[in-house]
Design a protein around this motif. Structure first.
Motif, PDB file in Angstrom:
ATOM      1  N   ALA A 262       3.816  12.947  17.217  1.00 15.33           N
ATOM      2  CA  ALA A 262       5.023  12.250  16.521  1.00 15.33           C
ATOM      3  C   ALA A 262       6.171  13.330  17.201  1.00 15.33           C
ATOM      4  O   ALA A 262       6.201  14.581  17.058  1.00 15.33           O
ATOM      5  N   THR A 263       7.157  12.694  17.768  1.00 16.35           N
ATOM      6  CA  THR A 263       8.285  13.374  18.546  1.00 16.35           C
ATOM      7  C   THR A 263       9.084  14.315  17.123  1.00 16.35           C
ATOM      8  O   THR A 263       9.361  15.320  17.491  1.00 16.35           O
TER       9      THR A 263
ATOM     10  N   GLY B 205       2.685   6.022  16.443  1.00 16.51           N
ATOM     11  CA  GLY B 205       2.977   6.185  17.689  1.00 16.51           C
ATOM     12  C   GLY B 205       3.450   7.693  17.929  1.00 16.51           C
ATOM     13  O   GLY B 205       3.279   8.461  17.213  1.00 16.51           O
ATOM     14  N   GLY B 206       3.989   7.944  18.984  1.00 17.38           N
ATOM     15  CA  GLY B 206       4.258   9.217  19.417  1.00 17.38           C
ATOM     16  C   GLY B 206       4.221   9.386  20.997  1.00 17.38           C
ATOM     17  O   GLY B 206       4.596   8.455  21.945  1.00 17.38           O
ATOM     18  N   ILE B 207       4.005  10.670  21.500  1.00 15.48           N
ATOM     19  CA  ILE B 207       3.937  10.696  23.030  1.00 15.48           C
ATOM     20  C   ILE B 207       2.408  11.615  23.138  1.00 15.48           C
ATOM     21  O   ILE B 207       1.920  12.120  22.287  1.00 15.48           O
ATOM     22  N   SER B 208       2.070  11.344  24.448  1.00 18.14           N
ATOM     23  CA  SER B 208       0.714  11.826  24.945  1.00 18.14           C
ATOM     24  C   SER B 208       0.761  12.326  26.458  1.00 18.14           C
ATOM     25  O   SER B 208       1.742  11.568  26.813  1.00 18.14           O
ATOM     26  N   LEU B 209      -0.147  12.653  26.837  1.00 18.38           N
ATOM     27  CA  LEU B 209      -0.046  13.193  28.261  1.00 18.38           C
ATOM     28  C   LEU B 209      -0.243  11.926  29.020  1.00 18.38           C
ATOM     29  O   LEU B 209      -1.119  11.245  28.630  1.00 18.38           O
TER      30      LEU B 209
ATOM     31  N   SER C 140       4.799   7.032  26.193  1.00 16.18           N
ATOM     32  CA  SER C 140       5.218   6.890  24.667  1.00 16.18           C
ATOM     33  C   SER C 140       4.817   5.758  24.190  1.00 16.18           C
ATOM     34  O   SER C 140       4.834   4.873  24.621  1.00 16.18           O
ATOM     35  N   VAL C 141       4.335   5.929  22.957  1.00 10.32           N
ATOM     36  CA  VAL C 141       3.720   4.744  22.204  1.00 10.32           C
ATOM     37  C   VAL C 141       4.758   4.714  20.814  1.00 10.32           C
ATOM     38  O   VAL C 141       4.934   5.615  20.167  1.00 10.32           O
ATOM     39  N   SER C 142       5.275   3.387  20.756  1.00  9.10           N
ATOM     40  CA  SER C 142       6.097   3.211  19.367  1.00  9.10           C
ATOM     41  C   SER C 142       5.329   2.734  18.294  1.00  9.10           C
ATOM     42  O   SER C 142       4.125   2.400  18.616  1.00  9.10           O
ATOM     43  N   GLY C 143       5.742   2.697  17.112  1.00  6.79           N
ATOM     44  CA  GLY C 143       5.313   2.239  15.887  1.00  6.79           C
ATOM     45  C   GLY C 143       4.701   3.684  15.035  1.00  6.79           C
ATOM     46  O   GLY C 143       5.002   4.490  15.027  1.00  6.79           O
ATOM     47  N   ASN C 144       4.244   2.995  13.851  1.00  5.59           N
ATOM     48  CA  ASN C 144       3.689   4.147  12.887  1.00  5.59           C
ATOM     49  C   ASN C 144       2.751   4.969  13.236  1.00  5.59           C
ATOM     50  O   ASN C 144       3.001   6.222  12.889  1.00  5.59           O
TER      51      ASN C 144
END
Length: 173
Positions: A27-28, A63-67, A57-61
């Motif tokens: 999560a950002t 979600g967040g960021i990953s490599l 980047s993935v949005s949603g509950n």
């Protein structure tokens, strides 16, 4: 050449992501809190990393960021260029031509100066392209295996304390 603080922050973001448990986006907001930077500024940095296909980047509950790449595929040049653009340490404003306008050796002198700085750019590009995120973390941790944790649920201090306790228990056996 002086890099902006966004390069350091991008490196920190990547450290979080390399050490983040696989298949678990970070999560950002968690990164923002841990780095003590504003969420909007963090999003600006992550957008640049996404644009360069270093992270996703993935949005949603959940979600967040990953490599987007493995740590072995991400080099310092990728990070620097994502934040700062292509390496170019000399801003040729044409001032030499203006000052020495019509001079016998103005064009040749300008070309020589441009070439000197272009060669310096190439040396920096070569150097930074050889250093990967994996290299830096393996050296930092002193191991070939980069430890992972879920930054969404645990701090590094908690992780170290838990692992020190596990090590102590294993040594007692």
């Amino acid at each position: 050449m002086k890099l902006t603080k966004s390069v350091e922050q991008a490196i920190c973001i990547l450290i979080f992501l390399v050490t983040q448990e696989k298949n678990e986006p970070l999560a950002t907001d968690e990164i923002s809190n841990k780095l003590n930077v504003s969420p909007s500024y963090l999003k600006k940095i992550t957008r640049k990393l996404v644009k360069k296909k270093i992270i996703t980047s993935v949005s949603g509950n959940r979600g967040g960021i990953s490599l987007a790449k493995s740590p072995e595929e991400i080099n310092m040049l990728d990070i620097i260029e994502a934040m700062e653009g292509p390496i170019s340490i000399y801003s040729d404003t044409g001032l030499i031509e203006t000052v020495f306008k019509g001079g016998k050796h103005t064009d040749k002198g300008s070309d020589i100066l441009r070439n000197v700085f272009k060669q310096a750019d190439l040396l920096l590009i070569e150097y930074f392209s050889k250093i990967t995120a994996a290299d830096l973390l393996k050296e930092s941790f002193g191991t070939e295996n980069i430890p992972t944790l879920n930054w969404n649920k645990m701090s590094l201090t908690e992780y170290v304390e838990a692992n020190c306790q596990n090590l102590s228990e294993n040594e007692e056996k």
